[in-house]
Scaffold this motif. Structure first.
Motif, PDB file in Angstrom:
ATOM      1  N   MET A 147       0.854  -1.194   0.000  1.00 45.71           N
ATOM      2  CA  MET A 147       0.000   0.000   0.000  1.00 45.71           C
ATOM      3  C   MET A 147       0.888   1.243   0.000  1.00 45.71           C
ATOM      4  N   ARG A 148       0.369   2.304  -0.613  1.00 45.63           N
ATOM      5  CA  ARG A 148       1.070   3.584  -0.588  1.00 45.63           C
ATOM      6  C   ARG A 148       0.623   4.319   0.677  1.00 45.63           C
ATOM      7  N   LEU A 149       1.594   4.808   1.471  1.00 45.57           N
ATOM      8  CA  LEU A 149       1.292   5.448   2.757  1.00 45.57           C
ATOM      9  C   LEU A 149       1.623   6.929   2.722  1.00 45.57           C
ATOM     10  N   THR A 150       0.925   7.698   3.553  1.00 43.35           N
ATOM     11  CA  THR A 150       1.160   9.130   3.683  1.00 43.35           C
ATOM     12  C   THR A 150       1.533   9.412   5.135  1.00 43.35           C
ATOM     13  N   VAL A 151       2.607  10.187   5.335  1.00 46.63           N
ATOM     14  CA  VAL A 151       2.982  10.590   6.698  1.00 46.63           C
ATOM     15  C   VAL A 151       2.096  11.770   7.083  1.00 46.63           C
ATOM     16  N   SER A 152       1.363  11.604   8.155  1.00 46.13           N
ATOM     17  CA  SER A 152       0.420  12.630   8.604  1.00 46.13           C
ATOM     18  C   SER A 152       1.160  13.867   9.106  1.00 46.13           C
ATOM     19  N   LYS A 153       0.534  15.030   8.926  1.00 50.67           N
ATOM     20  CA  LYS A 153       1.084  16.264   9.496  1.00 50.67           C
ATOM     21  C   LYS A 153       0.673  16.392  10.958  1.00 50.67           C
ATOM     22  N   GLU A 154      -0.372  15.663  11.329  1.00 48.66           N
ATOM     23  CA  GLU A 154      -0.884  15.685  12.709  1.00 48.66           C
ATOM     24  C   GLU A 154      -0.288  14.510  13.483  1.00 48.66           C
ATOM     25  N   ASP A 155       0.191  14.794  14.683  1.00 48.97           N
ATOM     26  CA  ASP A 155       0.739  13.728  15.537  1.00 48.97           C
ATOM     27  C   ASP A 155      -0.428  13.061  16.269  1.00 48.97           C
ATOM     28  N   PHE A 156      -0.681  11.790  15.957  1.00 52.46           N
ATOM     29  CA  PHE A 156      -1.732  11.047  16.663  1.00 52.46           C
ATOM     30  C   PHE A 156      -1.126   9.935  17.512  1.00 52.46           C
ATOM     31  N   THR A 157       0.089  10.163  17.986  1.00 53.16           N
ATOM     32  CA  THR A 157       0.839   9.351  18.941  1.00 53.16           C
ATOM     33  C   THR A 157       1.353   8.050  18.348  1.00 53.16           C
ATOM     34  N   GLY A 158       0.635   7.396  17.515  1.00 48.88           N
ATOM     35  CA  GLY A 158       1.066   6.151  16.895  1.00 48.88           C
ATOM     36  C   GLY A 158      -0.144   5.449  16.332  1.00 48.88           C
ATOM     37  N   GLY A 159       0.112   4.358  15.607  1.00 53.49           N
ATOM     38  CA  GLY A 159      -1.001   3.654  14.992  1.00 53.49           C
ATOM     39  C   GLY A 159      -1.192   4.097  13.561  1.00 53.49           C
ATOM     40  N   VAL A 160      -2.402   3.898  13.053  1.00 52.27           N
ATOM     41  CA  VAL A 160      -2.703   4.169  11.648  1.00 52.27           C
ATOM     42  C   VAL A 160      -4.084   4.805  11.563  1.00 52.27           C
ATOM     43  N   ARG A 161      -4.236   5.721  10.607  1.00 54.14           N
ATOM     44  CA  ARG A 161      -5.549   6.265  10.247  1.00 54.14           C
ATOM     45  C   ARG A 161      -5.706   6.097   8.746  1.00 54.14           C
ATOM     46  N   ALA A 162      -6.917   5.777   8.326  1.00 58.50           N
ATOM     47  CA  ALA A 162      -7.184   5.617   6.894  1.00 58.50           C
ATOM     48  C   ALA A 162      -8.517   6.276   6.565  1.00 58.50           C
TER      49      ALA A 162
END
Length: 195
Positions: A147-162
């Motif tokens: 999968m192609r991933l994007t590094v978030s600009k928001e720090d959400f401590t860890g884990g993944v958001r989709a």
């Protein structure tokens, strides 16, 4: 009977009658004073009983107020102590989480989250975000998930958001929200008399 005897007899009779009248007056006065004394004593006993009851009620009210104030103070201190301990506990949890995020198990968990999100999307267009602190894992994760991933600009401590764009759905496996939710729900339980 001579005049002297008559005078003596009259004098004796007058004296006895005067003594009897005097004794009757004294007795009558004594009975009246005893009656007044009994009334006064009964009134004093009634007033003292009323005062004792009033003072007992007042004392009980003051005791209840003091107990209530002490209980409120104890609850406040108890709550403050619980909040301090809760804060310390979650600081320790965050430290453990930071240490966990440096392990291979965490990297494998991210792979699982990404694969789960991809299965849910079923081939639909989506963007998968990883936390900025996980930017160094991006190549590994892309290689192992395809999968192609994007590094978030928001720090959400860890884990993944989709985000599944066509269905406007957010899949949130971020640790920040989970930690905040647990922090809000967390309460100390157990122990003797502790709720």
């Amino acid at each position: 009977m001579t005049i002297e005897e008559k005078i003596f007899h009259l004098q004796t009779a007058a004296m006895e009658e005067a003594r009897a009248e005097g004794n009757a007056i004294i007795k009558q006065h004594e009975d009246a004073l005893n009656g007044v004394f009994e009334q006064h004593r009964a009134e004093a006993v009634r007033q003292s009983e009323t005062r004792i009851k009033a003072e007992t009620v007042n004392g009980q009210q003051q005791l209840n107020m003091a107990m209530s104030k002490a209980q409120l103070e104890l609850k406040r201190e108890y709550g403050q102590t619980q909040n301090e301990l809760k804060k310390e506990l979650f600081e320790e949890v965050e430290e453990l989480l930071q240490n966990y995020m440096k392990t291979d198990e965490y990297r494998d968990l991210l792979v699982q989250y990404i694969e789960k999100a991809a299965r849910f999307a079923g081939g639909e267009s989506m963007t998968i975000y990883i936390n900025p602190t996980d930017a160094d894992k991006k190549d590994y994760l892309e290689e192992h998930t395809g999968m192609r991933l994007t590094v978030s600009k928001e720090d959400f401590t860890g884990g993944v958001r989709a985000v599944v764009h066509d269905r406007n759905i957010l899949i949130d496996h971020a640790f920040k929200g989970a930690l905040e939710s647990e922090y809000q729900k967390f309460m100390f339980k157990g122990g003797a008399g502790v709720v």
